[in-house]
Structures are given as C-alpha cells and as structure tokens.
Design a protein around this motif. Sequence first.
Motif, PDB file in Angstrom:
ATOM      1  N   ASP A   8       7.184  -6.479   1.199  1.00 15.84           N
ATOM      2  CA  ASP A   8       7.473  -5.209   0.534  1.00 15.84           C
ATOM      3  C   ASP A   8       6.472  -5.050  -0.595  1.00 15.84           C
ATOM      4  N   ARG A   9       5.296  -4.541  -0.266  1.00 17.06           N
ATOM      5  CA  ARG A   9       4.200  -4.457  -1.220  1.00 17.06           C
ATOM      6  C   ARG A   9       3.646  -3.049  -1.288  1.00 17.06           C
ATOM      7  N   GLN A  10       3.174  -2.698  -2.461  1.00 19.03           N
ATOM      8  CA  GLN A  10       2.421  -1.469  -2.649  1.00 19.03           C
ATOM      9  C   GLN A  10       0.945  -1.849  -2.579  1.00 19.03           C
ATOM     10  N   VAL A  11       0.152  -1.013  -1.950  1.00 19.47           N
ATOM     11  CA  VAL A  11      -1.274  -1.280  -1.817  1.00 19.47           C
ATOM     12  C   VAL A  11      -2.047  -0.112  -2.414  1.00 19.47           C
ATOM     13  N   ILE A  12      -2.953  -0.413  -3.313  1.00 21.52           N
ATOM     14  CA  ILE A  12      -3.858   0.581  -3.870  1.00 21.52           C
ATOM     15  C   ILE A  12      -5.216   0.306  -3.260  1.00 21.52           C
ATOM     16  N   THR A  13      -5.789   1.310  -2.629  1.00 19.57           N
ATOM     17  CA  THR A  13      -7.039   1.106  -1.911  1.00 19.57           C
ATOM     18  C   THR A  13      -7.936   2.326  -2.047  1.00 19.57           C
ATOM     19  N   PRO A  14      -9.223   2.136  -2.043  1.00 16.36           N
ATOM     20  CA  PRO A  14     -10.131   3.284  -2.081  1.00 16.36           C
ATOM     21  C   PRO A  14     -10.010   4.145  -0.825  1.00 16.36           C
ATOM     22  N   SER A  28       2.868   3.328   5.789  1.00 17.66           N
ATOM     23  CA  SER A  28       2.063   4.366   5.139  1.00 17.66           C
ATOM     24  C   SER A  28       2.617   4.745   3.768  1.00 17.66           C
ATOM     25  N   GLU A  29       3.934   4.678   3.584  1.00 17.02           N
ATOM     26  CA  GLU A  29       4.506   5.030   2.273  1.00 17.02           C
ATOM     27  C   GLU A  29       4.195   4.001   1.188  1.00 17.02           C
ATOM     28  N   ASN A  30       3.704   2.826   1.585  1.00 13.15           N
ATOM     29  CA  ASN A  30       3.326   1.800   0.609  1.00 13.15           C
ATOM     30  C   ASN A  30       1.833   1.807   0.302  1.00 13.15           C
ATOM     31  N   ILE A  31       1.071   2.660   0.972  1.00  9.72           N
ATOM     32  CA  ILE A  31      -0.378   2.716   0.801  1.00  9.72           C
ATOM     33  C   ILE A  31      -0.726   3.874  -0.130  1.00  9.72           C
ATOM     34  N   HIS A  32      -1.446   3.578  -1.187  1.00 14.11           N
ATOM     35  CA  HIS A  32      -1.919   4.582  -2.136  1.00 14.11           C
ATOM     36  C   HIS A  32      -3.443   4.620  -2.027  1.00 14.11           C
ATOM     37  N   GLU A  33      -3.960   5.585  -1.280  1.00 11.56           N
ATOM     38  CA  GLU A  33      -5.391   5.720  -1.031  1.00 11.56           C
ATOM     39  C   GLU A  33      -5.959   6.671  -2.087  1.00 11.56           C
ATOM     40  N   VAL A  34      -6.899   6.185  -2.878  1.00 13.58           N
ATOM     41  CA  VAL A  34      -7.330   6.945  -4.055  1.00 13.58           C
ATOM     42  C   VAL A  34      -8.854   7.009  -4.161  1.00 13.58           C
ATOM     43  N   VAL A  35      -9.306   7.913  -4.997  1.00 12.49           N
ATOM     44  CA  VAL A  35     -10.731   8.074  -5.281  1.00 12.49           C
ATOM     45  C   VAL A  35     -11.032   7.481  -6.655  1.00 12.49           C
ATOM     46  N   TRP A  36     -12.326   7.393  -6.972  1.00 16.56           N
ATOM     47  CA  TRP A  36     -12.740   6.891  -8.284  1.00 16.56           C
ATOM     48  C   TRP A  36     -12.151   7.743  -9.401  1.00 16.56           C
ATOM     49  N   GLN A  37     -12.081   7.123 -10.560  1.00 13.58           N
ATOM     50  CA  GLN A  37     -11.599   7.776 -11.786  1.00 13.58           C
ATOM     51  C   GLN A  37     -10.138   8.186 -11.667  1.00 13.58           C
ATOM     52  N   THR A  38      -9.375   7.413 -10.899  1.00 13.36           N
ATOM     53  CA  THR A  38      -7.943   7.636 -10.733  1.00 13.36           C
ATOM     54  C   THR A  38      -7.210   6.490 -11.418  1.00 13.36           C
ATOM     55  N   MET A 154     -13.142  -7.805  -1.564  1.00 12.34           N
ATOM     56  CA  MET A 154     -11.971  -7.641  -2.399  1.00 12.34           C
ATOM     57  C   MET A 154     -11.822  -6.221  -2.892  1.00 12.34           C
ATOM     58  N   SER A 155     -12.911  -5.499  -2.963  1.00 10.17           N
ATOM     59  CA  SER A 155     -12.844  -4.159  -3.518  1.00 10.17           C
ATOM     60  C   SER A 155     -12.111  -3.185  -2.604  1.00 10.17           C
ATOM     61  N   LEU A 156     -11.731  -3.619  -1.432  1.00  8.18           N
ATOM     62  CA  LEU A 156     -11.023  -2.742  -0.518  1.00  8.18           C
ATOM     63  C   LEU A 156      -9.624  -2.389  -0.996  1.00  8.18           C
ATOM     64  N   LEU A 157      -8.943  -3.338  -1.597  1.00  7.34           N
ATOM     65  CA  LEU A 157      -7.567  -3.055  -1.923  1.00  7.34           C
ATOM     66  C   LEU A 157      -7.047  -3.965  -3.019  1.00  7.34           C
ATOM     67  N   LEU A 158      -5.991  -3.521  -3.599  1.00  8.63           N
ATOM     68  CA  LEU A 158      -5.259  -4.303  -4.574  1.00  8.63           C
ATOM     69  C   LEU A 158      -3.811  -4.292  -4.112  1.00  8.63           C
ATOM     70  N   VAL A 159      -3.248  -5.458  -3.836  1.00  5.51           N
ATOM     71  CA  VAL A 159      -1.886  -5.551  -3.344  1.00  5.51           C
ATOM     72  C   VAL A 159      -0.964  -5.914  -4.497  1.00  5.51           C
ATOM     73  N   LEU A 160       0.046  -5.110  -4.680  1.00  3.62           N
ATOM     74  CA  LEU A 160       1.017  -5.343  -5.732  1.00  3.62           C
ATOM     75  C   LEU A 160       2.361  -5.693  -5.121  1.00  3.62           C
ATOM     76  N   GLN A 161       2.923  -6.826  -5.514  1.00  2.00           N
ATOM     77  CA  GLN A 161       4.228  -7.221  -5.003  1.00  2.00           C
ATOM     78  C   GLN A 161       5.301  -6.661  -5.906  1.00  2.00           C
ATOM     79  N   ARG A 162       6.298  -6.051  -5.295  1.00  3.04           N
ATOM     80  CA  ARG A 162       7.410  -5.505  -6.074  1.00  3.04           C
ATOM     81  C   ARG A 162       8.259  -6.621  -6.640  1.00  3.04           C
ATOM     82  N   GLN A 163       8.711  -6.425  -7.858  1.00  4.94           N
ATOM     83  CA  GLN A 163       9.626  -7.357  -8.500  1.00  4.94           C
ATOM     84  C   GLN A 163      10.947  -6.639  -8.691  1.00  4.94           C
TER      85      GLN A 163
END
Length: 164
Positions: A8-14, A28-38, A154-163
């Motif tokens: 159960d992880r949130q993923v922030i990815t370019p 898909s609801e756990n994936i946050h696909e973003v652009v620079w300066q976000t 590594m720059s592809l994504l940042l995985v955040l585990q929910r606490q």
Amino acid sequence: MTQLSNKDRQVITPLGIGSHLEYWGYLSENIHEVVWQTSFHADSELTVYILPTRHYSGRLFDKNKTLWAAFALQTPQHKIFFREGSGYDPHFKEIGDALGEFDLVILDRSQYDSRWLFIHMIPEEAVQPADDLHTKILLLCILVNFRYQGIHGMSLLLVLQRQD
C-alpha cells in the motif's frame, strides 16, 4: 519493482512513467505522475518537490517520451536533495536559490566519458552543485540502477509507504 507494487504505497514519478508502473502492478490511484516544479504534500510533515534535471530518456527509437527528475524532501527539521544522472546546468543554482539551504545533497558520482558531458557531470564538475544547492553535507555515491525496457534510474520514482 513488481515486489513493491503489492504494498500500500504512494508513488511520485515524473511524467511518462505511470503506465510502466501500472504494468508492474501498481494501482493507478496510488501513482502521482508529475512535471517539474511541482510539490506534493505526502503528509502534514513531508513535502516532496519534483525538480529539473538534465538527462534524456529512452533508447533507440523511443527517446524523450518520459521526464527525468530530481527530488527534494522537506520536513520541519530537514531538507534533502537527490538525483541521479544530470549534466551540470544552471538548474542547480535555481533550485538552491528557490529552496534555500539543504542539509544533505545526494548526487550520483560523476561519469568519466566525455560523450556524456551534457547528461552526466564529469568529475571536475561534481562538487559545483553542492555550492549551488547551499548544502551542508554532500554525498557522492554510485546509485543502484534497475533496468526495464530501456528505463533506468532512481530518478524515475519515489515510493512512499503509508504509515497508518
């Protein structure tokens, strides 16, 4: 990657990486696909900044359809910057000026091939980003890469585990 997807992880990815993560089993609801300066508020005490980096993506005929990014993590106590693979560029100074002093900057150790000058720093440039980012501690390291269909890093994504 697939072993992480059932968590159960949130993923922030370019931008451009989300479909690959869905293929690997991420919801898909756990994936946050973003652009620079976000910026993304992971919780009340963690802000994630998605920042520019200079690198191309893809291989052969499938080039530059995804975005590489650097990340800054900020809590009330600390600020960390990390990125893998980037040529030296004014974006480091712009980030440092915009976000202020970093407690720790983690950079991929420099590449040694002059053909990669615009996408990787040569050893002589490796310390300049530390000054630009106003860092207290610089950690130059060899970052572990994973490879899948011409995507690496590594720059592809940042995985955040929910606490909970």
